[in-house]
Motif scaffolding. Structure first.
Motif, PDB file in Angstrom:
ATOM      1  N   LEU A  98       0.829  -1.209   0.000  1.00 43.25           N
ATOM      2  CA  LEU A  98       0.000   0.000   0.000  1.00 43.25           C
ATOM      3  C   LEU A  98       0.860   1.254   0.000  1.00 43.25           C
ATOM      4  CD1 LEU A  98      -2.823  -1.059   2.495  1.00 43.25           C
ATOM      5  CD2 LEU A  98      -2.932  -0.927  -0.007  1.00 43.25           C
ATOM      6  N   ILE A  99       1.945   1.226   0.806  1.00 41.77           N
ATOM      7  CA  ILE A  99       2.847   2.382   0.826  1.00 41.77           C
ATOM      8  C   ILE A  99       3.458   2.611  -0.550  1.00 41.77           C
ATOM      9  CG2 ILE A  99       5.020   3.242   1.771  1.00 41.77           C
ATOM     10  CD1 ILE A  99       4.289   1.850   4.407  1.00 41.77           C
ATOM     11  N   SER A 100       3.893   1.533  -1.187  1.00 40.77           N
ATOM     12  CA  SER A 100       4.496   1.642  -2.523  1.00 40.77           C
ATOM     13  C   SER A 100       3.496   2.198  -3.535  1.00 40.77           C
ATOM     14  CB  SER A 100       5.002   0.267  -2.991  1.00 40.77           C
ATOM     15  OG  SER A 100       5.938  -0.248  -2.080  1.00 40.77           O
ATOM     16  N   MET A 101       2.266   1.701  -3.495  1.00 41.11           N
ATOM     17  CA  MET A 101       1.253   2.180  -4.427  1.00 41.11           C
ATOM     18  C   MET A 101       0.912   3.644  -4.171  1.00 41.11           C
ATOM     19  SD  MET A 101       0.821  -0.258  -6.462  1.00 41.11           S
ATOM     20  CE  MET A 101      -0.526   0.464  -7.384  1.00 41.11           C
ATOM     21  N   LEU A 102       0.847   4.030  -2.904  1.00 46.39           N
ATOM     22  CA  LEU A 102       0.576   5.439  -2.586  1.00 46.39           C
ATOM     23  C   LEU A 102       1.705   6.330  -3.093  1.00 46.39           C
ATOM     24  CD1 LEU A 102      -0.926   5.146   1.029  1.00 46.39           C
ATOM     25  CD2 LEU A 102      -2.124   5.810  -1.069  1.00 46.39           C
ATOM     26  N   ALA A 103       2.957   5.879  -2.880  1.00 45.50           N
ATOM     27  CA  ALA A 103       4.093   6.657  -3.363  1.00 45.50           C
ATOM     28  C   ALA A 103       4.073   6.770  -4.877  1.00 45.50           C
ATOM     29  CB  ALA A 103       5.396   6.035  -2.878  1.00 45.50           C
ATOM     30  N   PHE A 104       3.805   5.667  -5.525  1.00 47.91           N
ATOM     31  CA  PHE A 104       3.744   5.674  -6.986  1.00 47.91           C
ATOM     32  C   PHE A 104       2.619   6.585  -7.481  1.00 47.91           C
ATOM     33  CE2 PHE A 104       2.009   3.824 -10.928  1.00 47.91           C
ATOM     34  CZ  PHE A 104       3.116   3.949 -11.746  1.00 47.91           C
ATOM     35  N   GLY A 105       1.464   6.494  -6.820  1.00 46.55           N
ATOM     36  CA  GLY A 105       0.336   7.333  -7.224  1.00 46.55           C
ATOM     37  C   GLY A 105       0.629   8.804  -6.998  1.00 46.55           C
ATOM     38  N   PHE A 106       1.302   9.122  -5.861  1.00 47.05           N
ATOM     39  CA  PHE A 106       1.632  10.523  -5.575  1.00 47.05           C
ATOM     40  C   PHE A 106       2.588  11.076  -6.628  1.00 47.05           C
ATOM     41  CE2 PHE A 106       4.339  13.641  -3.366  1.00 47.05           C
ATOM     42  CZ  PHE A 106       3.367  14.596  -3.077  1.00 47.05           C
TER      43      PHE A 106
END
Length: 807
Positions: free
Chosen positions: A492-500
């Motif tokens: 989830l952290i990785s996806m949030l970072a990627f999305g940001f």
């Protein structure tokens, strides 16, 4: 229950008998079905004789018409057929003047008294009907060159045409003539429920007195309106007698023609409309003819028109063949003789039908039951085993069987003259079919039917690469999903970072600011470098732990997020391993101290025992029994002393408590000295020592005292456990800065133990423990070799015992 014999010859005999019974059953059934349509075989014989006589007669007439003047005489000479031939224009045999010399073609009818058969053939109407085999003659079928008629000529219809010029329908023949069709039924209008009109052609006169034909409705007298043909649906044509006229044409739909929505058909090549249902050509005009279709013409459904001949001379000529067979057929090898051979067999079969059925059915059931019982079993085994034939792909075996069965039919046609040969071919085909049935049964019983098919081979050939490809494709996907399940927060952290980051990039592209996008890329680069640096720190710590370096724990103060958690886990692993190693070392030291202390405590009283035994042995004792007891005490106390020494040395060697002084030594010289000490012992045990050394000296780095102990332990081990009367091989192979020394001997007892177990402490190759020894020799030798930076490798191959020392 008595065991059923599975003798090979018995099975072969049963197989042959079963095949004969099956072939006989099939043949008997065919005869029964075929003769069931006749009252007796005699009636069948008469019909076949009539067909053969007709076939010979047709061939005679055809050959004569083709210019062979000797056709009749040659046929009569070569066959049992007796015939007289007459030619006449009459269509009925009753009207033929058989006594006229002009009518006679061959022989005289008077010579054929009471002919058995009378055949008539239209001249020039027979096609080539070569009699190639008996079946052709017996069938009674033949071809004619055209539509045969006894009293009328014939012509094929070419088409039905509608002329737009005069509004008439014409029947056109192949000879170019055209006749006005007397009656037509027309469905007018633009739908299927339109009114139906029956029109009849009538003769009229125009203003100039010229006669012409026109169609009028039979009941109302209304004329046929040709303008309605733009939307016609169907037209049926009839002759004067009311017979439906069909031209019999077939139109093909191609790229240059199509059916209109109203049901008509347009051919662009001919620029002509056709009716879809009656296939009527719509043309501007026909070669003008006002001849009405005569009522003497007969129309067939096959597209032929039959009409009377205009004169007697135009009538066709007919050949009348008056044929007869002799009461007793002569042996001429013709189709009559061949048919009789076959009919004789059928007649015998029909006469004994019930008996043959019982014999064949019982024989088949008994032998087939026996073959199914022993199928796949050997004489000495109950297990179902496949033969080579059973391992053939099932489709191949089935193809061979079908080919053999199909070959029976052409063989029957071509070799009918030789019934024994045909019988053998049928029997061979039956054997192949029976073998296929038994093979199928065996495959099913052995549960290997699918395994020996082409489909299985194809599936197996393609299944492995397909499975491998699927694993290659789906393995990373499965691993990815399993990783996500185990690391949901990190994912989830990785996806949030990627999305940001993606959102920032979209904003940058949206506002079109190169500077903003550049700043975002710098941030991405900084994050990537930080990620790599933290990963490298974790990697270095993991490498240090792998190299047994626990002195440098991971500094987690500068790690972020999941890297910090991973660093803490590595520190915990390092601390755990270090504690376990310390505990093991402590345990090892305690064991060594225990062994040392116990050995010292035992050594003191043992020394007293040995000394007193020695004093007693020096005394003059007359009692022999006492002297034997002293010898036993002396021997066992010495053995115990040696065991204690070995135990102390093994303990020191395993902990590295022995001083090692490495120096350059000649291994060959030291080994020869040890061998010299054991020469007498080896001779006593009948062991032949062979030392192979092609190069001297062989210099190695070792401790002389410890190396002597290693050689001594190995030689002592060989002396104790080697098979008497065998050779002992020692090979010395020099190498760069060292050497390889191998000891090989054959064990006197089976070595039912692995090489690693032999090197453990207190383990001996002599499982019965009948020989002296502590089981520490190989363990001490291995420990001493390690202290001298060498290796000892032990190999056991059956009774071969091999030790390899490498320096």
């Amino acid at each position: 229950m008595k065991k059923i014999s599975r003798n090979l010859w018995l099975k072969l005999a049963a197989f042959i008998v079963c095949s004969v019974m099956a072939a006989g059953l099939v043949a008997t059934t065919i005869v029964a079905v075929y003769t069931n349509n006749y009252e007796s075989t005699a009636q069948l014989r008469d019909e076949i004789h009539a067909n053969i006589a007709a076939a010979y007669s047709r061939q005679m007439v055809y050959n004569y018409e083709s210019g062979d003047d000797t056709a009749f005489s040659q046929m009569i000479d070569d066959t049992n057929l007796q015939a007289a031939v007459v030619k006449s224009n009459e269509t009925s045999e009753d009207k033929v003047d058989v006594k006229s010399d002009a009518a006679k073609v061959y022989s005289s009818v008077d010579e054929i008294s009471n002919p058995d058969y009378i055949f008539s053939y239209k001249a020039n109407n027979l096609k080539w009907n070569r009699l190639s085999n008996l079946w052709d003659a017996m069938s009674g079928s033949y071809e004619e060159s055209g539509a045969a008629s006894s009293d009328m000529n014939s012509e094929k219809i070419s088409s039905i045409m509608y002329s737009k010029t005069n509004g008439l329908f014409y029947l056109c023949l192949n000879d170019g003539t055209a006749y006005v069709i007397p009656k037509v039924r027309v469905m007018t209008g633009s739908n299927d429920n339109s009114s139906l009109g029956l029109y009849k052609v009538v003769e009229k006169t125009d203003e100039n007195g010229n006669k012409y034909f026109a169609y009028e409705e039979m009941f109302t007298g209304q004329s046929l309106d040709i303008t309605g043909f733009a939307e016609w649906k169907n037209v049926k044509c009839y002759d004067e007698k009311g017979n439906h006229i069909k031209c019999g044409m077939n139109l093909s739909e191609d790229s240059d023609s199509y059916f209109d929505s109203d049901g008509s058909y347009y051919d662009y090549d001919e620029d002509i409309y056709y009716d879809r249902y009656e296939i009527i050509k719509v043309v501007e005009q026909v070669n003008e003819s006002y001849e009405l279709l005569p009522d003497t013409f007969n129309i067939s459904d096959t597209g032929f028109v039959y009409y009377p001949y205009t004169s007697t001379e135009d009538k066709p000529e007919y050949y009348y063949v008056y044929a007869k067979l002799p009461e007793q057929l002569q042996e001429k090898g013709d189709y009559f003789n061949q048919a009789d051979s076959l009919l004789d067999v059928m007649e015998f079969t029909e006469a004994h039908l019930s008996v043959l059925f019982v014999i064949f059915i019982l024989g088949f059931v008994i032998t087939a039951g026996y073959l199914l019982t022993v199928a796949g079993k050997r004489e000495d085994s109950e297990e179902i085993k496949l033969r080579l034939y059973d391992r053939l792909p099932y489709e191949v075996m089935l193809g061979v069987t079908m080919l053999a069965d199909f070959m029976v039919f052409p063989a029957g046609f071509l070799l009918i003259k030789q019934l024994p040969v045909v019988a053998l071919i049928c029997l061979a085909a039956t054997m192949i079919s029976l073998e296929a049935i038994l093979s199928t049964y065996v495959r099913i019983r052995a549960h290997e039917f699918w395994k020996h098919t082409l489909c299985y081979y194809v599936v197996r050939f393609f299944l492995k690469p397909v499975k491998k490809l699927c694993r290659m494709v789906f393995a990373p996907i499965r691993y990815g999903f399993s990783w996500i399940e185990r690391n949901v927060p990190l994912f989830l952290i990785s996806m949030l970072a990627f999305g940001f980051i993606c959102l920032l990039e979209l904003i940058g592209f949206g506002i079109g600011s190169i500077g903003f996008i550049f700043i975002i890329k710098l941030i991405e680069l900084a994050l990537l470098i930080a990620f790599i640096m933290q990963y490298d720190r974790i990697r270095c710590a993991t490498k240090a732990i792998a190299n047994d370096d626990f002195s440098q724990p991971v500094d987690t103060s500068r790690l972020m997020l999941f890297f910090r958690k991973h660093g803490e886990d590595l520190n915990n692993v390092s601390n755990g391993i270090e504690a376990a190693v310390s505990e093991k070392m402590k345990s090892e030291r305690f064991r060594t101290e225990l062994i040392t202390n116990v050995s010292h405590d035992i050594k003191t009283p043992l020394t007293s025992i040995i000394n007193y035994v020695d004093l007693l042995q020096k005394e003059d004792i007359d009692n022999e029994k006492v002297r034997e007891y002293l010898d036993v005490l002396d021997r066992q106390s010495s053995r115990l002393k040696k065991l204690i020494q070995d135990l102390l040395e093994a303990s020191k060697a395993s902990t590295g408590s022995i001083n090692v002084e490495l120096e350059e030594l000649d291994a060959a010289v030291m080994l020869s000295q040890v061998a010299g000490e054991y020469e007498e012992k080896f001779e006593k045990n009948n062991l032949d020592l062979i030392i192979k050394n092609d190069v001297t000296p062989v210099m190695i780095q070792a401790d002389g005292r410890h190396l002597w102990r290693v050689f001594d332990n190995l030689m002592n081990n060989i002396n104790k456990y080697a098979q008497p009367g065998t050779r002992v091989y020692i090979d010395i192979i020099p190498k760069d800065s060292g050497a390889i020394i191998t000891f090989k001997n054959v064990s006197a007892t089976p070595l039912n133990i692995s090489s690693d177990e032999l090197k453990e402490r207190f383990v001996r190759g002599d499982s019965s423990r009948n020989t002296e020894g502590s089981g520490l020799g190989l363990s001490i030798a291995e420990s001493l070799m390690k202290l001298m930076n060498g290796t000892l490798e032990l190999t056991v191959d059956g009774d071969l015992f091999k030790v390899t020392l490498e320096f």
